[in-house]
Design a protein around this motif. Structure first.
Motif, mmCIF file in Angstrom:
data_model
loop_
_atom_site.group_PDB
_atom_site.id
_atom_site.type_symbol
_atom_site.label_atom_id
_atom_site.label_comp_id
_atom_site.label_asym_id
_atom_site.label_seq_id
_atom_site.Cartn_x
_atom_site.Cartn_y
_atom_site.Cartn_z
ATOM 1 N N GLY A 32 0.816 -1.212 0.000
ATOM 2 C CA GLY A 32 0.000 0.000 0.000
ATOM 3 C C GLY A 32 0.847 1.258 0.000
ATOM 4 O O GLY A 32 0.545 2.227 -0.706
ATOM 5 N N TRP A 33 1.930 1.245 0.792
ATOM 6 C CA TRP A 33 2.833 2.397 0.800
ATOM 7 C C TRP A 33 3.481 2.592 -0.566
ATOM 8 O O TRP A 33 3.627 3.714 -1.047
ATOM 9 C CB TRP A 33 3.910 2.201 1.871
ATOM 10 N N THR A 34 3.875 1.483 -1.196
ATOM 11 C CA THR A 34 4.495 1.582 -2.517
ATOM 12 C C THR A 34 3.525 2.168 -3.531
ATOM 13 O O THR A 34 3.880 3.062 -4.316
ATOM 14 C CB THR A 34 4.974 0.198 -2.979
ATOM 15 N N LEU A 35 2.288 1.688 -3.518
ATOM 16 C CA LEU A 35 1.286 2.202 -4.457
ATOM 17 C C LEU A 35 0.996 3.676 -4.194
ATOM 18 O O LEU A 35 0.824 4.465 -5.132
ATOM 19 C CB LEU A 35 0.004 1.376 -4.343
ATOM 20 N N SER A 36 0.945 4.053 -2.917
ATOM 21 C CA SER A 36 0.700 5.453 -2.584
ATOM 22 C C SER A 36 1.838 6.343 -3.083
ATOM 23 O O SER A 36 1.607 7.435 -3.621
ATOM 24 C CB SER A 36 0.542 5.602 -1.068
ATOM 25 N N THR A 37 3.068 5.866 -2.916
ATOM 26 C CA THR A 37 4.221 6.636 -3.392
ATOM 27 C C THR A 37 4.179 6.794 -4.909
ATOM 28 O O THR A 37 4.426 7.882 -5.448
ATOM 29 C CB THR A 37 5.529 5.946 -2.972
ATOM 30 N N ARG A 144 15.787 -5.737 2.125
ATOM 31 C CA ARG A 144 15.577 -4.689 1.125
ATOM 32 C C ARG A 144 14.564 -3.637 1.561
ATOM 33 O O ARG A 144 14.563 -2.532 1.027
ATOM 34 C CB ARG A 144 15.129 -5.313 -0.198
ATOM 35 N N ARG A 145 13.715 -3.981 2.508
ATOM 36 C CA ARG A 145 12.644 -3.069 2.912
ATOM 37 C C ARG A 145 12.734 -2.791 4.409
ATOM 38 O O ARG A 145 13.144 -3.649 5.189
ATOM 39 C CB ARG A 145 11.276 -3.667 2.571
ATOM 40 N N ALA A 188 11.943 1.319 0.641
ATOM 41 C CA ALA A 188 13.259 0.755 0.360
ATOM 42 C C ALA A 188 14.275 1.203 1.403
ATOM 43 O O ALA A 188 14.311 2.373 1.798
ATOM 44 C CB ALA A 188 13.718 1.171 -1.031
ATOM 45 N N LEU A 189 15.106 0.260 1.819
ATOM 46 C CA LEU A 189 16.129 0.574 2.815
ATOM 47 C C LEU A 189 17.104 1.614 2.283
ATOM 48 O O LEU A 189 17.548 2.490 3.026
ATOM 49 C CB LEU A 189 16.847 -0.713 3.213
#
Length: 211
Positions: A32-37, A144-145, A188-189
């Motif tokens: 969800g965070w990725t899609l929001s970004t 990675r995250r 992403a880290l």
């Protein structure tokens, strides 16, 4: 004989509307965070491409759009880094005593890492945690995250006591800890690392290596 129920943090009773966090829910929240970004950045990138396609001389305006597309995720990552920024210190004697008590909770390697970075590393079922004074970072399996969690603690306590309080809560009920805490950033880290204080970056590197 039925298995005993896992202990639950009493603080979870204060947020009954929140579903209990588990690994699957964390993955969904991360997506969800990725899609929001993406929803925030793609329009700026599309605008930049369209401007250049229609009028190459509009490059300066297109460049501003690209900067906005880069800056929005950076602002989110900076908010995530803030959860482990050091807070005001108590009296020196109180700080020394609290750090001694915190050291008793940590193994040798984690104690040495905390002395260098101010973050206490703890492996859990959800990943590798880095616990600070008012929040924690969770490096997901694979390294990675990272999720950044903000937790309200008593600001009058010495820094070591604040960290110990969160560490003990995490050990008691990891999923409950993640349920009560507020997610400030998930991504992403590599995006978070430059926003951390330089002294804290070795802790993030160590957590990534163990995730």
């Amino acid at each position: 004989m039925p298995a005993a129920a896992a202990p639950a943090l009493r603080e979870t009773a204060a947020v009954p509307w929140r579903p209990r966090v588990d690994a699957a829910r964390l993955r969904r929240r991360g997506r969800g965070w990725t899609l929001s970004t993406l929803a925030h950045t793609i329009p700026f990138l599309a605008t930049a491409v369209l401007l250049i396609a229609l009028e190459p001389l509009s490059f300066p305006v297109a460049a501003i759009a690209v900067v906005h597309a880069w800056g929005i995720p950076a602002l989110y990552a900076n908010r995530g880094a803030n959860v482990v920024r050091p807070r005001p210190r108590a009296a020196p004697a109180s700080e020394r005593a609290a750090l001694g008590l915190l050291g008793d909770l940590l193994g040798h390697e984690a104690r040495e890492l905390h002395a260098r970075t101010g973050l206490a590393m703890e492996r859990g079922r959800l990943g590798v945690w880095l616990v600070g004074e008012a929040g924690a970072l969770l490096v997901a399996p694979g390294g990675r995250r990272v999720d950044c969690w903000c937790v309200r603690v008593d600001g009058e306590l010495p820094s070591g006591d604040r960290t110990a309080h969160l560490l003990l809560a995490l050990r008691e009920d990891e999923e409950g800890f993640a349920t009560v805490a507020n997610l400030a950033f998930s991504g992403a880290l590599w995006r978070l690392r430059p926003r951390l204080a330089r002294a804290m970056r070795p802790a993030l590197d160590a957590a990534r290596a163990r995730a």
